[in-house]
Design a protein around this motif. Sequence first.
Motif, PDB file in Angstrom:
ATOM      1  N   MET A 152      47.863  29.077  45.213  1.00  0.00           N
ATOM      2  CA  MET A 152      47.209  29.858  44.168  1.00  0.00           C
ATOM      3  C   MET A 152      46.444  31.032  44.784  1.00  0.00           C
ATOM      4  SD  MET A 152      44.360  28.683  41.323  1.00  0.00           S
ATOM      5  CE  MET A 152      45.524  27.638  40.448  1.00  0.00           C
ATOM      6  N   LEU A 153      46.457  32.150  44.111  1.00  0.00           N
ATOM      7  CA  LEU A 153      45.739  33.330  44.571  1.00  0.00           C
ATOM      8  C   LEU A 153      44.242  33.042  44.651  1.00  0.00           C
ATOM      9  CD1 LEU A 153      46.442  36.936  43.419  1.00  0.00           C
ATOM     10  CD2 LEU A 153      44.092  36.137  43.579  1.00  0.00           C
ATOM     11  N   THR A 154      43.615  33.506  45.726  1.00  0.00           N
ATOM     12  CA  THR A 154      42.181  33.293  45.942  1.00  0.00           C
ATOM     13  C   THR A 154      41.465  34.634  45.966  1.00  0.00           C
ATOM     14  OG1 THR A 154      42.553  31.275  47.220  1.00  0.00           O
ATOM     15  CG2 THR A 154      40.435  32.382  47.519  1.00  0.00           C
ATOM     16  N   VAL A 155      40.358  34.715  45.244  1.00  0.00           N
ATOM     17  CA  VAL A 155      39.503  35.898  45.263  1.00  0.00           C
ATOM     18  C   VAL A 155      38.206  35.547  45.977  1.00  0.00           C
ATOM     19  CG1 VAL A 155      38.297  37.646  43.906  1.00  0.00           C
ATOM     20  CG2 VAL A 155      40.448  36.688  43.056  1.00  0.00           C
ATOM     21  N   HIS A 156      37.890  36.290  47.010  1.00  0.00           N
ATOM     22  CA  HIS A 156      36.596  36.145  47.675  1.00  0.00           C
ATOM     23  C   HIS A 156      35.637  37.095  46.961  1.00  0.00           C
ATOM     24  CE1 HIS A 156      37.983  33.588  51.002  1.00  0.00           C
ATOM     25  NE2 HIS A 156      39.127  34.202  50.804  1.00  0.00           N
ATOM     26  N   HIS A 157      34.778  36.519  46.151  1.00  0.00           N
ATOM     27  CA  HIS A 157      33.998  37.271  45.171  1.00  0.00           C
ATOM     28  C   HIS A 157      32.525  37.308  45.537  1.00  0.00           C
ATOM     29  CE1 HIS A 157      32.435  38.712  41.370  1.00  0.00           C
ATOM     30  NE2 HIS A 157      31.730  37.609  41.209  1.00  0.00           N
ATOM     31  N   LEU A 158      32.000  38.513  45.698  1.00  0.00           N
ATOM     32  CA  LEU A 158      30.573  38.731  45.921  1.00  0.00           C
ATOM     33  C   LEU A 158      29.920  39.093  44.594  1.00  0.00           C
ATOM     34  CD1 LEU A 158      28.222  39.137  47.999  1.00  0.00           C
ATOM     35  CD2 LEU A 158      28.923  41.549  48.097  1.00  0.00           C
ATOM     36  N   ASN A 159      28.796  38.471  44.294  1.00  0.00           N
ATOM     37  CA  ASN A 159      28.144  38.754  43.021  1.00  0.00           C
ATOM     38  C   ASN A 159      27.747  40.227  42.915  1.00  0.00           C
ATOM     39  OD1 ASN A 159      25.987  38.190  45.039  1.00  0.00           O
ATOM     40  ND2 ASN A 159      24.593  38.472  43.310  1.00  0.00           N
ATOM     41  N   GLN A 160      27.773  40.756  41.717  1.00  0.00           N
ATOM     42  CA  GLN A 160      27.382  42.138  41.432  1.00  0.00           C
ATOM     43  C   GLN A 160      28.099  43.131  42.353  1.00  0.00           C
ATOM     44  OE1 GLN A 160      25.791  42.715  38.744  1.00  0.00           O
ATOM     45  NE2 GLN A 160      23.725  41.900  38.653  1.00  0.00           N
ATOM     46  N   SER A 161      29.422  43.001  42.436  1.00  0.00           N
ATOM     47  CA  SER A 161      30.134  43.847  43.385  1.00  0.00           C
ATOM     48  C   SER A 161      31.451  44.344  42.789  1.00  0.00           C
ATOM     49  CB  SER A 161      30.431  43.070  44.678  1.00  0.00           C
ATOM     50  OG  SER A 161      31.542  42.211  44.503  1.00  0.00           O
ATOM     51  N   ARG A 162      32.143  45.117  43.611  1.00  0.00           N
ATOM     52  CA  ARG A 162      33.435  45.667  43.216  1.00  0.00           C
ATOM     53  C   ARG A 162      34.465  44.594  42.901  1.00  0.00           C
ATOM     54  NH1 ARG A 162      30.905  49.132  46.634  1.00  0.00           N
ATOM     55  NH2 ARG A 162      31.468  51.354  46.688  1.00  0.00           N
ATOM     56  N   SER A 163      34.261  43.390  43.380  1.00  0.00           N
ATOM     57  CA  SER A 163      35.261  42.346  43.132  1.00  0.00           C
ATOM     58  C   SER A 163      35.323  41.944  41.663  1.00  0.00           C
ATOM     59  CB  SER A 163      35.003  41.119  44.014  1.00  0.00           C
ATOM     60  OG  SER A 163      33.710  40.604  43.829  1.00  0.00           O
ATOM     61  N   GLN A 164      34.323  42.353  40.876  1.00  0.00           N
ATOM     62  CA  GLN A 164      34.381  42.054  39.443  1.00  0.00           C
ATOM     63  C   GLN A 164      35.619  42.678  38.804  1.00  0.00           C
ATOM     64  OE1 GLN A 164      32.107  40.023  37.893  1.00  0.00           O
ATOM     65  NE2 GLN A 164      33.507  40.072  36.154  1.00  0.00           N
TER      66      GLN A 164
ATOM     67  N   ARG B 127      32.935  31.964  46.170  1.00  0.00           N
ATOM     68  CA  ARG B 127      31.773  32.768  45.775  1.00  0.00           C
ATOM     69  C   ARG B 127      30.834  33.021  46.949  1.00  0.00           C
ATOM     70  NH1 ARG B 127      32.079  32.463  40.194  1.00  0.00           N
ATOM     71  NH2 ARG B 127      33.349  30.700  39.470  1.00  0.00           N
ATOM     72  N   TYR B 128      30.285  34.230  46.945  1.00  0.00           N
ATOM     73  CA  TYR B 128      29.306  34.641  47.951  1.00  0.00           C
ATOM     74  C   TYR B 128      28.139  35.307  47.229  1.00  0.00           C
ATOM     75  CZ  TYR B 128      33.433  34.163  50.950  1.00  0.00           C
ATOM     76  OH  TYR B 128      34.549  33.703  51.581  1.00  0.00           O
ATOM     77  N   GLN B 129      26.934  35.100  47.745  1.00  0.00           N
ATOM     78  CA  GLN B 129      25.740  35.703  47.173  1.00  0.00           C
ATOM     79  C   GLN B 129      25.176  36.744  48.137  1.00  0.00           C
ATOM     80  OE1 GLN B 129      24.166  35.110  44.048  1.00  0.00           O
ATOM     81  NE2 GLN B 129      26.121  34.112  43.650  1.00  0.00           N
ATOM     82  N   ARG B 130      24.701  37.836  47.580  1.00  0.00           N
ATOM     83  CA  ARG B 130      24.106  38.879  48.411  1.00  0.00           C
ATOM     84  C   ARG B 130      22.844  38.364  49.103  1.00  0.00           C
ATOM     85  NH1 ARG B 130      26.074  43.988  47.624  1.00  0.00           N
ATOM     86  NH2 ARG B 130      27.397  44.314  45.790  1.00  0.00           N
ATOM     87  N   GLU B 131      22.599  38.905  50.291  1.00  0.00           N
ATOM     88  CA  GLU B 131      21.355  38.612  50.995  1.00  0.00           C
ATOM     89  C   GLU B 131      20.199  39.384  50.337  1.00  0.00           C
ATOM     90  OE1 GLU B 131      21.361  36.412  53.256  1.00  0.00           O
ATOM     91  OE2 GLU B 131      23.379  36.340  54.121  1.00  0.00           O
TER      92      GLU B 131
END
Length: 222
Positions: free
Chosen positions: A1-13, A30-34
């Motif tokens: 299955m396709l995987t998206v490495h997604h950073l919150n509040q980012s271009r990946s939206q 999911r990844y959270q901004r520092e």
Amino acid sequence: MLTVHHLNQSRSQRILWALEELGVPYQIVRYQREKTMLAPASLRQVHPLGKSPVIEDNGLILAESGAILEYLQETYDTAQRFKPQAMQQKLDYRFWLHYAEGSLMPLLLMKLVFASLGKPPVPFGVRSIGKLLSYGVQKAWLNRQITTHARFLEEELAHHSWFAGEQLSMADMQMSFPVFALLSRGGVDNLPALRAWKKRIEMRPAWQRAIVQGGPFDLPGG
């Protein structure tokens, strides 16, 4: 299955939005901004630049929003719903895919950086200098550049509903991040066509599903 490495509040939206429009199954890491608003170091384990979005699909690892959107369209848009076929619209489509990050987004990033010069974490002793520098650069050059681009975009959308004609395309998905940022922090008033375009996006069920999957998407002002 396709995987998206997604950073919150980012271009990946916008990648999540594209996948929802296409109806392609995917999973999210999911990844959270520092606190610095930068991406966490763990993203470098996926791609050397440590940026988001990154997708994994069929053994491939792809970065950069425009490249990912083109890949998704070429691979999964078998009905050609999200790429126009007429020559002028096809040229417009290609232009907006490159313009979003090549011309518009650097100005908006500069706006955000200069607006932060007089605020923490800039050391207290130099904040006053930062404020003066920020004010001078923005007034003398940056705000004029952003206004020129905003009026250009407004004029484009005054003549048709979407960036590459009368049909939603990957060009709109690519443009979504910088235009949302422009409306949030650009400081330009009287942009009814751009705001109507944004509203059309927010009303789409696929956009709403992408927000549920990716989390709140509310770009801060400068």
